[in-house]
Design a protein around this motif. Structure first.
Motif, mmCIF file in Angstrom:
data_model
loop_
_atom_site.group_PDB
_atom_site.id
_atom_site.type_symbol
_atom_site.label_atom_id
_atom_site.label_comp_id
_atom_site.label_asym_id
_atom_site.label_seq_id
_atom_site.Cartn_x
_atom_site.Cartn_y
_atom_site.Cartn_z
ATOM 1 N N GLU A 275 0.838 -1.203 0.000
ATOM 2 C CA GLU A 275 0.000 0.000 0.000
ATOM 3 C C GLU A 275 0.872 1.252 0.000
ATOM 4 N N LYS A 277 0.903 5.086 0.796
ATOM 5 C CA LYS A 277 0.182 6.156 1.475
ATOM 6 C C LYS A 277 0.444 7.494 0.787
ATOM 7 N N ASP A 278 -0.514 8.373 0.922
ATOM 8 C CA ASP A 278 -0.385 9.697 0.316
ATOM 9 C C ASP A 278 0.741 10.512 0.952
ATOM 10 N N TYR A 280 3.748 9.330 1.894
ATOM 11 C CA TYR A 280 5.089 8.807 1.628
ATOM 12 C C TYR A 280 5.858 9.733 0.693
ATOM 13 N N GLU A 379 7.595 10.469 5.925
ATOM 14 C CA GLU A 379 6.210 10.946 5.909
ATOM 15 C C GLU A 379 6.198 12.417 6.284
#
Length: 392
Positions: A275, A277-278, A280, A379
């Motif tokens: 997955e 993530k937005d 990353y 992040e």
């Protein structure tokens, strides 16, 4: 003013980071000589009555000299385990190791002094410590544990060299950051000088798309993808880090364009797992650089069939990016190696962004060239350097 700052920074940089191995060794020798003299002079009042005895002077010298191999053993352990252990656990391991090493060297020192000179010739304080270290250890005897309190106090000798090492590390980070910023400014200036040309091409491509679409949808689609790549280079490459999903999107667009360019004679396989993530982030054009290198030195170096295999895995906050390309048996032009300046610059950037926290491996055979990249996925705004990693 900026030029003055740069000049002062360059002078400081030359002083802190000598360019030759000889100068580095000289700096280390000078530091440890001053270190021993400083601590010996501090301890002089406790051995003043026997200071005239040459044996006491020699033993006092070796008492502080043993700190040198102890410190470098700790540094060596740090370099061995820093890729596997991080944060507070790394600090605790190094601290316990420092205690153990100090204890072993102290036992060796007092044993040697007793054998060569006899402990009765030494100052009273030294005889008391020697008795603690040389006595058989009794686990159930509280006084036997006092020897470890002395080990704990002697670890303070590591504070000065470790502090200087930390300061030097911090200064190096600052210089490297400044170099990146200077290079970015130079690139920005060059880009500004030639910006009218890319914008002109970008507008022409959009106009060409509208003209070509009624004639050939495939040709129009190709022009649209070229336009997207150009838009990416103009508007998305200004920051050091970029969203992982954005980097991957343009990487895949680049792969599609290269597939058309190679007249479909190249077999391209892209696999993606995990997955995304937005939040990353990865260094901008880091993945595209690897893909571009594969096509440049593999696909476009031969007229025969070729392949590029890409495997992307996101797991546990880490990105694994593996890419393998075929090597031409008869290259169209001679090369000194499978890699280029792009890979060198990329690895240099990774070393700055993820010191001790990334993996960049190259594997080459007669028919294939592979790169295996592993980096942490940042992040948002994240700390790139762990504070404990600067202690040695």
């Amino acid at each position: 003013m900026n030029n003055d700052i740069t000049k002062r920074g360059s002078l400081i940089e030359r002083l802190l980071f000598p360019r030759t191995q000889g100068l580095r060794i000289s700096y280390h020798v000078l530091f440890w000589v001053l270190f021993i003299l400083l601590h010996y002079s501090y301890a002089l009042p406790t051995i003043l009555r026997k200071a005239s005895d040459p044996s006491v002077t020699v033993v006092g010298f070796f008492y502080f000299f043993k700190i040198i191999p102890e410190y470098y053993l700790c540094v060596g352990l740090y370099y061995l385990i820093r890729s596997y252990v991080k944060g507070i656990l790394l600090f605790l391991i190094l601290f316990i190791f420092a205690l153990a090493v100090n204890h072993v060297f102290s036992v060796a020192l007092y044993t040697g002094v007793d054998y060569v000179y006899g402990l009765e010739t030494m100052p009273e304080r030294m005889r008391a410590f020697a008795k603690l270290y040389l006595a058989p250890f009794d686990f159930w005897e509280p006084s036997a544990w006092l020897v470890f309190s002395n080990d704990l106090s002697e670890v303070q000798f590591f504070v000065l060299p470790a502090a200087l090492k930390t300061a030097k590390y911090a200064a190096n980070e600052r210089f490297m950051r400044q170099k990146i910023q200077d290079e970015a400014l130079n690139m920005e200036l060059k880009a500004l000088k030639s910006q009218i040309n890319p914008h002109f091409v970008f507008n022409v491509l959009n106009a060409a798309y509208a003209k070509v679409l009624p004639v050939s949808e495939e040709g129009a689609e190709y022009l649209q993808k070229v336009s997207e790549i150009l838009r990416f280079t103009l508007y998305e490459m200004n920051d050091e880090f970029i969203k992982l999903e954005t980097e991957l999107a343009y990487m895949k667009l680049y792969v599609e364009l290269e597939s058309v360019r190679s007249n479909r004679r190249c077999h391209i396989n892209v696999e993606q797992y995990g997955e995304i993530k937005d939040t990353y982030r990865v260094p901008t054009v880091s993945l595209i650089t690897l893909v571009e290198n594969a096509f440049k030195h593999g696909v476009h170096s031969t007229r025969h069939d070729s392949f590029v295999d890409i495997r992307i895995t996101v797991s546990g906050g880490l990105l694994n990016f593996d890419i393998t390309n075929s090597k031409p048996s008869q290259p169209l032009r001679s090369k000194s190696g499978s890699g280029g300046i792009g890979l060198v610059n990329l690895e240099r950037r990774l070393g700055i962004y993820y010191p001790g926290r990334y993996s960049f491996e190259k594997l080459e055979t007669e028919s294939e060239f592979s790169i295996f990249l592993k980096i942490p996925l940042l992040e948002g705004i994240a700390t790139l350097v762990e504070p404990w990693s600067m202690l040695v």
